[in-house]
Design a protein around this motif. Structure first.
Motif, mmCIF file in Angstrom:
data_model
loop_
_atom_site.group_PDB
_atom_site.id
_atom_site.type_symbol
_atom_site.label_atom_id
_atom_site.label_comp_id
_atom_site.label_asym_id
_atom_site.label_seq_id
_atom_site.Cartn_x
_atom_site.Cartn_y
_atom_site.Cartn_z
ATOM 1 N N ALA A 177 44.007 48.043 45.492
ATOM 2 C CA ALA A 177 43.440 47.024 44.618
ATOM 3 C C ALA A 177 42.062 46.571 45.082
ATOM 4 N N VAL A 178 41.868 46.468 46.405
ATOM 5 C CA VAL A 178 40.574 45.990 46.910
ATOM 6 C C VAL A 178 39.531 47.100 46.995
ATOM 7 N N GLY A 179 39.918 48.334 46.690
ATOM 8 C CA GLY A 179 38.961 49.426 46.633
ATOM 9 C C GLY A 179 38.831 50.237 47.898
ATOM 10 N N VAL B 257 37.165 41.257 42.118
ATOM 11 C CA VAL B 257 38.069 40.169 42.480
ATOM 12 C C VAL B 257 39.481 40.667 42.244
ATOM 13 N N VAL B 258 40.366 40.392 43.196
ATOM 14 C CA VAL B 258 41.759 40.816 43.081
ATOM 15 C C VAL B 258 42.636 39.572 43.053
ATOM 16 N N LEU B 259 43.404 39.432 41.984
ATOM 17 C CA LEU B 259 44.344 38.316 41.832
ATOM 18 C C LEU B 259 45.752 38.831 42.086
ATOM 19 N N ARG C 64 39.529 35.818 31.695
ATOM 20 C CA ARG C 64 39.232 37.039 30.947
ATOM 21 C C ARG C 64 40.174 38.159 31.360
ATOM 22 N N PRO C 65 40.407 39.125 30.495
ATOM 23 C CA PRO C 65 41.318 40.227 30.837
ATOM 24 C C PRO C 65 40.837 40.985 32.071
ATOM 25 N N CYS C 66 41.785 41.440 32.868
ATOM 26 C CA CYS C 66 41.420 42.193 34.065
ATOM 27 C C CYS C 66 41.042 43.623 33.680
ATOM 28 N N SER C 67 40.375 44.306 34.610
ATOM 29 C CA SER C 67 39.947 45.680 34.376
ATOM 30 C C SER C 67 41.121 46.646 34.458
ATOM 31 N N HIS C 68 41.985 46.432 35.450
ATOM 32 C CA HIS C 68 43.211 47.222 35.570
ATOM 33 C C HIS C 68 44.192 46.489 36.480
ATOM 34 N N GLN C 69 45.403 46.996 36.529
ATOM 35 C CA GLN C 69 46.471 46.371 37.314
ATOM 36 C C GLN C 69 47.145 47.407 38.200
ATOM 37 N N ILE C 70 47.617 46.926 39.348
ATOM 38 C CA ILE C 70 48.490 47.716 40.203
ATOM 39 C C ILE C 70 49.777 46.908 40.320
ATOM 40 N N PHE D 72 48.753 43.260 41.220
ATOM 41 C CA PHE D 72 47.369 42.944 41.532
ATOM 42 C C PHE D 72 46.533 43.162 40.283
ATOM 43 N N ASP D 73 45.983 42.073 39.754
ATOM 44 C CA ASP D 73 45.076 42.146 38.618
ATOM 45 C C ASP D 73 43.666 42.311 39.172
ATOM 46 N N VAL D 74 43.022 43.412 38.861
ATOM 47 C CA VAL D 74 41.715 43.744 39.428
ATOM 48 C C VAL D 74 40.616 43.494 38.398
ATOM 49 N N PHE D 75 39.638 42.694 38.787
ATOM 50 C CA PHE D 75 38.514 42.369 37.915
ATOM 51 C C PHE D 75 37.259 43.005 38.518
ATOM 52 N N MET D 76 36.782 44.058 37.884
ATOM 53 C CA MET D 76 35.577 44.721 38.367
ATOM 54 C C MET D 76 34.351 43.920 37.954
ATOM 55 N N ILE D 77 33.399 43.831 38.843
ATOM 56 C CA ILE D 77 32.189 43.040 38.557
ATOM 57 C C ILE D 77 31.128 43.938 37.907
#
Length: 199
Positions: A34-36, A166-168, A181-187, A194-199
């Motif tokens: 999730a954190v890349g 950002v990882v929630l 806002r909607p996340c970019s993808h989820q794990i 983990f909701d991943v929000f790409m910047i």
């Protein structure tokens, strides 16, 4: 009867944390993904809601520099004790602890002055209906810090601060946080996602 909060301990040397360190699966786990942490990338990460530091310790064990932010006096003291013990233990545990920097502050106030690659946010969620499913240490943490009513503000602050993502960390079956806002993808794992929000 001793309160749960009085029996709470930050332990990076033994128990579940050490087992995860030895047998957890490295960068193949959900959080590192999730954190890349892929293709040799090792981002600088801010854990904006440090808690007992377990996720931060995992990420530090995989090579990342981690800044832990904790606003609760009690939790900050527990983290200080846990990091001191890890450094005193020497060897691998000390090496990992040396990649972890602990700050006593409110992340909402502190993040705007920082420039991390990634911000991890794991807010204290509202109690589940089936409270028996919540582990004792999580109940004890909730007893100390309560529910993070300002979690939306924290995540929005993180989105304005992080340079990459950002990882929630959120309950696997919970609805998305209202107003976000909607996340970019989820794990998605068994109990958390983990909701991943790409910047």
């Amino acid at each position: 009867m001793m309160k749960q909060s009085q029996s709470l301990k930050c332990d990076f040397i033994g128990g579940a944390v050490n087992h995860r360190l030895l047998f957890g699966g490295g960068r193949g786990q959900g959080l590192p993904k999730a954190v890349g942490m892929k293709a040799g990338k090792t981002p600088h990460i801010v854990d904006a809601t440090a808690g007992l530091g377990r996720d931060a310790f995992l990420l530090a064990s995989l090579g990342s520099q981690i800044t832990l932010i904790e606003r609760s006096d009690v939790m900050h003291t527990l983290l200080q004790d846990g990091l001191k013990a890890a450094r005193n233990a020497g060897g691998l545990h000390a090496e990992i602890a040396d990649r972890m920097t602990l700050l006593h502050a409110d992340a909402i106030d502190l993040l705007p002055s920082m420039h991390p690659d990634v911000v991890l946010v794991d807010p204290m969620h509202p109690p589940r209906q089936k409270s028996a499913l919540v582990k004792a240490d999580l109940r004890a943490i909730r007893e100390i810090v309560g529910v993070d009513e300002d979690q939306l503000t924290l995540i929005q602050t993180a989105l304005a601060t992080a340079s990459k993502r950002v990882v929630l960390k959120w309950p696997a079956k919970a609805s998305p946080l209202e107003g976000l806002r909607p996340c970019s993808h989820q794990i998605i794992g068994k109990s958390v996602r983990f909701d991943v929000f790409m910047i």
